[in-house]
Design a protein around this motif. Structure first.
Motif, PDB file in Angstrom:
ATOM      1  N   ASN A 169       0.819  -1.218   0.000  1.00 14.99           N
ATOM      2  CA  ASN A 169       0.000   0.000   0.000  1.00 14.99           C
ATOM      3  C   ASN A 169       0.855   1.272   0.000  1.00 14.99           C
ATOM      4  O   ASN A 169       0.873   2.036   0.972  1.00 14.99           O
ATOM      5  N   ILE A 170       1.549   1.485  -1.093  1.00 14.60           N
ATOM      6  CA  ILE A 170       2.467   2.624  -1.223  1.00 14.60           C
ATOM      7  C   ILE A 170       1.935   3.576  -2.292  1.00 14.60           C
ATOM      8  O   ILE A 170       1.577   3.146  -3.384  1.00 14.60           O
ATOM      9  N   GLU A 171       1.898   4.855  -1.967  1.00 16.19           N
ATOM     10  CA  GLU A 171       1.469   5.874  -2.923  1.00 16.19           C
ATOM     11  C   GLU A 171       2.552   6.946  -3.031  1.00 16.19           C
ATOM     12  O   GLU A 171       3.118   7.364  -2.016  1.00 16.19           O
ATOM     13  N   VAL A 172       2.819   7.388  -4.258  1.00 19.38           N
ATOM     14  CA  VAL A 172       3.805   8.455  -4.479  1.00 19.38           C
ATOM     15  C   VAL A 172       3.075   9.793  -4.527  1.00 19.38           C
ATOM     16  O   VAL A 172       2.186   9.990  -5.352  1.00 19.38           O
ATOM     17  N   ILE A 173       3.434  10.702  -3.624  1.00 17.72           N
ATOM     18  CA  ILE A 173       2.797  12.027  -3.612  1.00 17.72           C
ATOM     19  C   ILE A 173       3.805  13.160  -3.762  1.00 17.72           C
ATOM     20  O   ILE A 173       3.434  14.327  -3.825  1.00 17.72           O
ATOM     21  N   GLY A 174       5.097  12.848  -3.804  1.00 22.72           N
ATOM     22  CA  GLY A 174       6.107  13.902  -3.840  1.00 22.72           C
ATOM     23  C   GLY A 174       6.526  14.296  -2.433  1.00 22.72           C
ATOM     24  O   GLY A 174       6.088  13.710  -1.442  1.00 22.72           O
ATOM     25  N   ASN A 175       7.366  15.277  -2.350  1.00 28.89           N
ATOM     26  CA  ASN A 175       7.900  15.718  -1.061  1.00 28.89           C
ATOM     27  C   ASN A 175       6.994  16.779  -0.455  1.00 28.89           C
ATOM     28  O   ASN A 175       6.711  17.802  -1.073  1.00 28.89           O
ATOM     29  N   ILE A 176       6.525  16.549   0.773  1.00 27.76           N
ATOM     30  CA  ILE A 176       5.578  17.486   1.397  1.00 27.76           C
ATOM     31  C   ILE A 176       6.205  18.849   1.671  1.00 27.76           C
ATOM     32  O   ILE A 176       5.493  19.821   1.918  1.00 27.76           O
ATOM     33  N   LYS A 177       7.531  18.924   1.627  1.00 26.45           N
ATOM     34  CA  LYS A 177       8.172  20.224   1.836  1.00 26.45           C
ATOM     35  C   LYS A 177       7.819  21.201   0.714  1.00 26.45           C
ATOM     36  O   LYS A 177       7.935  22.418   0.887  1.00 26.45           O
ATOM     37  N   LEU A 178       7.367  20.660  -0.424  1.00 28.18           N
ATOM     38  CA  LEU A 178       6.922  21.524  -1.523  1.00 28.18           C
ATOM     39  C   LEU A 178       5.645  22.275  -1.164  1.00 28.18           C
ATOM     40  O   LEU A 178       5.295  23.263  -1.804  1.00 28.18           O
ATOM     41  N   ALA A 179       4.911  21.775  -0.168  1.00 20.29           N
ATOM     42  CA  ALA A 179       3.650  22.412   0.221  1.00 20.29           C
ATOM     43  C   ALA A 179       3.848  23.518   1.238  1.00 20.29           C
ATOM     44  O   ALA A 179       2.930  24.292   1.511  1.00 20.29           O
ATOM     45  N   GLY A 180       5.025  23.599   1.792  1.00 20.13           N
ATOM     46  CA  GLY A 180       5.273  24.584   2.841  1.00 20.13           C
ATOM     47  C   GLY A 180       5.325  26.012   2.316  1.00 20.13           C
ATOM     48  O   GLY A 180       5.852  26.268   1.240  1.00 20.13           O
ATOM     49  N   LYS A 181       4.760  26.915   3.084  1.00 24.47           N
ATOM     50  CA  LYS A 181       4.832  28.327   2.737  1.00 24.47           C
ATOM     51  C   LYS A 181       6.169  28.882   3.217  1.00 24.47           C
ATOM     52  O   LYS A 181       6.493  28.803   4.399  1.00 24.47           O
ATOM     53  N   ILE A 182       6.932  29.436   2.301  1.00 20.80           N
ATOM     54  CA  ILE A 182       8.251  29.985   2.639  1.00 20.80           C
ATOM     55  C   ILE A 182       8.130  31.493   2.749  1.00 20.80           C
ATOM     56  O   ILE A 182       7.675  32.160   1.821  1.00 20.80           O
ATOM     57  N   SER A 183       8.531  32.031   3.874  1.00 19.18           N
ATOM     58  CA  SER A 183       8.385  33.475   4.078  1.00 19.18           C
ATOM     59  C   SER A 183       9.479  33.978   5.011  1.00 19.18           C
ATOM     60  O   SER A 183      10.142  33.203   5.697  1.00 19.18           O
ATOM     61  N   LYS A 184       9.646  35.269   5.023  1.00 22.35           N
ATOM     62  CA  LYS A 184      10.584  35.893   5.956  1.00 22.35           C
ATOM     63  C   LYS A 184       9.791  36.489   7.113  1.00 22.35           C
ATOM     64  O   LYS A 184       8.596  36.755   7.009  1.00 22.35           O
ATOM     65  N   THR A 185      10.456  36.677   8.233  1.00 20.25           N
ATOM     66  CA  THR A 185       9.803  37.239   9.419  1.00 20.25           C
ATOM     67  C   THR A 185      10.304  38.638   9.757  1.00 20.25           C
ATOM     68  O   THR A 185       9.695  39.336  10.552  1.00 20.25           O
ATOM     69  N   LYS A 186      11.427  39.035   9.126  1.00 20.22           N
ATOM     70  CA  LYS A 186      11.998  40.359   9.377  1.00 20.22           C
ATOM     71  C   LYS A 186      12.583  40.903   8.085  1.00 20.22           C
ATOM     72  O   LYS A 186      12.886  40.147   7.161  1.00 20.22           O
ATOM     73  N   ASP A 187      12.744  42.198   8.034  1.00 19.98           N
ATOM     74  CA  ASP A 187      13.382  42.842   6.882  1.00 19.98           C
ATOM     75  C   ASP A 187      14.738  43.401   7.310  1.00 19.98           C
ATOM     76  O   ASP A 187      14.810  44.204   8.250  1.00 19.98           O
ATOM     77  N   TYR A 188      15.790  42.968   6.637  1.00 25.82           N
ATOM     78  CA  TYR A 188      17.127  43.490   6.894  1.00 25.82           C
ATOM     79  C   TYR A 188      17.593  44.296   5.692  1.00 25.82           C
ATOM     80  O   TYR A 188      17.163  44.062   4.557  1.00 25.82           O
ATOM     81  N   LYS A 189      18.475  45.230   5.955  1.00 21.20           N
ATOM     82  CA  LYS A 189      18.987  46.081   4.894  1.00 21.20           C
ATOM     83  C   LYS A 189      20.013  45.324   4.064  1.00 21.20           C
ATOM     84  O   LYS A 189      20.976  44.767   4.593  1.00 21.20           O
ATOM     85  N   LYS A 190      19.799  45.313   2.753  1.00 18.68           N
ATOM     86  CA  LYS A 190      20.764  44.667   1.864  1.00 18.68           C
ATOM     87  C   LYS A 190      22.013  45.530   1.753  1.00 18.68           C
ATOM     88  O   LYS A 190      21.920  46.735   1.538  1.00 18.68           O
TER      89      LYS A 190
END
Length: 393
Positions: free
Chosen positions: A190-211
C-alpha cells in the motif's frame, strides 16, 4: 508480546546498559544536554496527557518545519509531536501541540498511549514504536517516506526485519517512484507516491534586513569542514568582486569554533569581521550569523547561496527550496542524497566539489537565479489521517 518483539526488547535493554556510561557523558555536552536526558532517562519528558488525537513523529528541524501546512489543515484536532533532536523540539514547540522527545525504544511500551493515528515522517523506522502502537490499536501512516540511494543496500540486507516493521503500517506516502520501488523491495504494501511534502510549505521571511551595497554571499547550514572551503574560495573571489560573506552554521554549538576560523582568515586577508548577534547588519566583509531562525530573512537579501551539508559524504545536503524561493543563485556539493527529491524541483543549481566553489562563484555572474517548479496537494493525506470517525475535535 510476540516472541520477536520480546527478543528485540531484551536486545534494546542490553544495548542501553552497554551504552549507559557514554549516554551519561554525552548528557553534559551542549548539543545533547536536553535531548539525551529526555530520551534515555525520561527527564522532563512525561507521557502525553490524553490517549487520543493525531501524533506526528519527526526527527529534526527540517521535518518539524515541514509539518506546518498539514497542521494548518488539522487546526481543530488534538495534535501531539515527538522529535529526536533539540532543534526539532524547538521548532515543534512553535505549534499548538503537546511536544515531547521520543524515548529510547525500551521505554516505549510503558511510555506511549494509544492514539487515533500515528504519522511518522521520512525514515524514522523504530520497531518498538511501530509494533507497540499497532498492538494498542493505533493506525500508522508513513509520510514523506524515503530510502536514500546511499542506504538502500543496508536496508536490503535486513529486508526480513523491515518487512516485519512495515507490516504495521496502513499506508506509505513515498517521496518518489524510486522510493516506492525500494519499499516494495522491502516487502512493504500500500504505497502511494505524492512527492515531497516540503513543496507544500509556505516559505516566508519574518523580518526585513537592509541589503548591503555589495554582492551578498551566504554559506547556509554549513557543517564542520565546509566553512574552510567556503572561506578559502571567498578570499579569492573577494580579490575580483565587491562581495560580502555571511556564514550560518547548521548547529549553534559550533558558533564559537566557526568564529575562530573566520578570525584566522580575516586576519590573513585583511578583511573585517563581525557577529550578526551584535549589530544585525552586514557591514563587515565577513559576518558570522550566530543566531537561530534568521536564514530565510537573510536569503531574502542574498545574491548567492552556498548551501552546506552536501560537501561532505555523511550529511546528505539541506533543503534548497528556501534559497530558490528568494531567487538566490545556488551552489552546493555533490552529496545531497537526502535531498535528491527536492533538488529535482529546483533549477539552475551548480553542483561542485569543495575546491571548485571559487570557480562556481565566478560562473554565477552569468547564470540565472534558481527557481522552484511544482507543488503538492496535501488534501488526500489529510483525508486519510482524519478518516477515523471517532477522531476527537
Amino acid at each position: 508480546m510476540k516472541p520477536f518483539t520480546l527478543l528485540y526488547f531484551i536486545l534494546s535493554v542490553v544495548l542501553y546498559l552497554v551504552a549507559l556510561p557514554l549516554l551519561v557523558y554525552l548528557s553534559f555536552k551542549q548539543k545533547y544536554k536536553e535531548s539525551i536526558p529526555a530520551r534515555f532517562f525520561l527527564f522532563n519528558n512525561p507521557r502525553f496527557k490524553s490517549g487520543n488525537g493525531v501524533w506526528f513523529h519527526v526527527c529534526s528541524l527540517g521535518e518539524a518545519r515541514a509539518l506546518k501546512p498539514i497542521l494548518e489543515l488539522l487546526n481543530d484536532y488534538e495534535i501531539k509531536i515527538t522529535t529526536i533532536t533539540h532543534t526539532g523540539q524547538a521548532e515543534a514547540k512553535r505549534y499548538n501541540a503537546e511536544v515531547r522527545y521520543l524515548p529510547y525504544e525500551m521505554f516505549l511500551q510503558f511510555w506511549v498511549k494509544k492514539q487515533d493515528v500515528l504519522v511518522v515522517l521520512e525514515a524514522e523506522f523504530w520497531y518498538m514504536l511501530f509494533s507497540v502502537m499497532r498492538a494498542k490499536g493505533t493506525r500508522i501512516i508513513l509520510l514523506n517516506a524515503r530510502i536514500s540511494e546511499k542506504s538502500v543496500k543496508k536496508y536490503l540486507q535486513f529486508a526480513w526485519f523491515y518487512e516485519k516493521l512495515l507490516s504495521n503500517v496502513e499506508v506509505i506516502y513515498a517521496q518518489s517512484e524510486a522510493d516506492k520501488n525500494r519499499f516494495i523491495a522491502l516487502g512493504a504494501k500500500n504505497i502511494e507516491v505524492i512527492g515531497n511534502i516540503k513543496l507544500a510549505g509556505k516559505i516566508s521571511k519574518t523580518k526585513d534586513y537592509k541589503k548591503p551595497n555589495a554582492e551578498l554571499i551566504v554559506a547556509g547550514s554549513t557543517h564542520e569542514g565546509e566553512e574552510e572551503s567556503v572561506l578559502k574560495s571567498f578570499v579569492e573571489y573577494k580579490k575580483q568582486s565587491d562581495a560580502k560573506l555571511a556564514v550560518v552554521p547548521r548547529h549553534p554549538e559550533r558558533f564559537e569554533a566557526v568564529y575562530e576560523l573566520m578570525k584566522k582568515y580575516a586576519a590573513k586577508s585583511s578583511l573585517t569581521l563581525s557577529r550578526f548577534s551584535q549589530d544585525k547588519e552586514f557591514k563587515a566583509d565577513m559576518v558570522l550569523v550566530d543566531v537561530m531562525g534568521e536564514l530565510n530573512n537573510i536569503y531574502a537579501i542574498s545574491d548567492i547561496v552556498i548551501l552546506g551539508g552536501a560537501f561532505r559524504e555523511d550529511v546528505g545536503g539541506h533543503n534548497p527550496l528556501e534559497p530558490a524561493h528568494f531567487g538566490c543563485k545556488i551552489i552546493t556539493g555533490k552529496h545531497f542524497f537526502h535531498q535528491k527529491e527536492l533538488f529535482r524541483y529546483v533549477h539552475h543549481v551548480q553542483y561542485v566539489e569543495p575546491d571548485e566553489i571559487h570557480k562556481a562563484l565566478m560562473a554565477s555572474k552569468e547564470l540565472p537565479p534558481s527557481m522552484v517548479e511544482e507543488k503538492i496537494d496535501l488534501k488526500p493525506v489529510v483525508e486519510r489521517i482524519i478518516k477515523n470517525p471517532n477522531l476527537p475535535l
